[in-house]
Design a protein around this motif. Structure first.
Motif, PDB file in Angstrom:
ATOM      1  N   LYS A  76       0.844  -1.189   0.000  1.00  0.00           N
ATOM      2  CA  LYS A  76       0.000   0.000   0.000  1.00  0.00           C
ATOM      3  C   LYS A  76       0.885   1.247   0.000  1.00  0.00           C
ATOM      4  CE  LYS A  76      -4.073  -1.862   2.178  1.00  0.00           C
ATOM      5  NZ  LYS A  76      -3.984  -2.995   3.068  1.00  0.00           N
ATOM      6  N   LEU A 127       0.532   5.713   0.071  1.00  0.00           N
ATOM      7  CA  LEU A 127      -0.289   6.905   0.191  1.00  0.00           C
ATOM      8  C   LEU A 127       0.239   7.915  -0.813  1.00  0.00           C
ATOM      9  CD1 LEU A 127      -2.662   8.086   1.765  1.00  0.00           C
ATOM     10  CD2 LEU A 127      -0.994   9.193   3.261  1.00  0.00           C
ATOM     11  N   ASP A 132      -8.886   4.048  -1.497  1.00  0.00           N
ATOM     12  CA  ASP A 132      -9.640   5.167  -0.924  1.00  0.00           C
ATOM     13  C   ASP A 132      -9.054   6.459  -1.458  1.00  0.00           C
ATOM     14  OD1 ASP A 132     -11.540   6.503   0.546  1.00  0.00           O
ATOM     15  OD2 ASP A 132     -10.748   5.944   2.503  1.00  0.00           O
ATOM     16  N   SER A 133      -9.850   7.505  -1.480  1.00  0.00           N
ATOM     17  CA  SER A 133      -9.358   8.827  -1.861  1.00  0.00           C
ATOM     18  C   SER A 133     -10.249   9.878  -1.221  1.00  0.00           C
ATOM     19  CB  SER A 133      -9.323   8.998  -3.385  1.00  0.00           C
ATOM     20  OG  SER A 133     -10.620   8.922  -3.926  1.00  0.00           O
ATOM     21  N   PHE A 143      -5.671  12.998  -0.911  1.00  0.00           N
ATOM     22  CA  PHE A 143      -4.834  11.809  -0.967  1.00  0.00           C
ATOM     23  C   PHE A 143      -5.565  10.673  -1.654  1.00  0.00           C
ATOM     24  CE2 PHE A 143      -7.310  11.147   2.854  1.00  0.00           C
ATOM     25  CZ  PHE A 143      -7.649   9.808   2.774  1.00  0.00           C
ATOM     26  N   ASN A 144      -4.761   9.734  -2.135  1.00  0.00           N
ATOM     27  CA  ASN A 144      -5.253   8.467  -2.666  1.00  0.00           C
ATOM     28  C   ASN A 144      -4.484   7.367  -1.953  1.00  0.00           C
ATOM     29  OD1 ASN A 144      -6.923   9.596  -4.738  1.00  0.00           O
ATOM     30  ND2 ASN A 144      -5.100   9.962  -5.945  1.00  0.00           N
ATOM     31  N   LEU A 145      -5.191   6.387  -1.444  1.00  0.00           N
ATOM     32  CA  LEU A 145      -4.559   5.197  -0.883  1.00  0.00           C
ATOM     33  C   LEU A 145      -4.603   4.144  -1.976  1.00  0.00           C
ATOM     34  CD1 LEU A 145      -3.309   3.720   1.534  1.00  0.00           C
ATOM     35  CD2 LEU A 145      -5.646   3.072   2.208  1.00  0.00           C
ATOM     36  N   GLU A 194      -2.920   0.483  -3.967  1.00  0.00           N
ATOM     37  CA  GLU A 194      -2.248  -0.817  -3.851  1.00  0.00           C
ATOM     38  C   GLU A 194      -1.426  -0.978  -5.119  1.00  0.00           C
ATOM     39  OE1 GLU A 194      -1.534  -4.350  -1.814  1.00  0.00           O
ATOM     40  OE2 GLU A 194      -3.284  -3.200  -1.232  1.00  0.00           O
ATOM     41  N   VAL A 206       3.046   2.753   2.901  1.00  0.00           N
ATOM     42  CA  VAL A 206       2.299   2.695   4.161  1.00  0.00           C
ATOM     43  C   VAL A 206       2.923   1.594   5.016  1.00  0.00           C
ATOM     44  CG1 VAL A 206       0.046   2.181   5.187  1.00  0.00           C
ATOM     45  CG2 VAL A 206       0.182   3.547   3.081  1.00  0.00           C
TER      46      VAL A 206
END
Length: 124
Positions: free
Chosen positions: A2, A4, A44-45, A81-83, A85, A112
């Motif tokens: 992951k 960020l 997520d974002s 932000f964008n999380l 993978e 991360v």
């Protein structure tokens, strides 16, 4: 792994965009984000409100201070932000390159930390 992906904005550069350009860039950003989400790469974002709407907390000498806005004045500020993978940092960088915001600020990509591994290490 992951990562960020933190998007930093520079208002001077954003405000210098031609009329309608921000909206065009934002539409493209959403299209790219939707593609990454469909591939399972975007977890997520979120966009953040401007720093003027923030509160900053700090404790010095056992005294808590609460201040309006950001603690440190900076030309660039965290705007969202964008999380994601990705297999590795190279793949994460490739994903970030398709977002337009490095033109109007910068994009920081940071791995991360595996919090579960840290919990196990410290016995929490």
């Amino acid at each position: 792994m992951k990562f960020l992906m933190m998007i930093y904005n520079d208002d001077a550069l954003l405000n210098a965009l031609p009329a309608g350009e921000f909206d065009r860039l934002m539409r493209g950003c959403f299209v790219h984000a939707d593609e990454l989400r469909a591939q399972g790469c975007l977890l997520d974002s979120m966009q953040l409100e401007p720093p003027a709407q923030a509160k900053s907390l700090r404790i010095r000498d056992s005294k808590m201070s609460v201040m309006d806005g950001p603690f440190a004045e900076a030309k660039e500020y965290l705007g969202g932000f964008n999380l994601i993978e990705a297999a590795d940092m190279d793949e994460a960088v490739q994903m970030a390159m398709a977002f337009p915001w490095s033109r109007t600020g910068r994009i920081e990509i940071r791995p991360v930390r595996d919090t579960d591994a840290v919990r196990r290490r410290v016995g929490a």
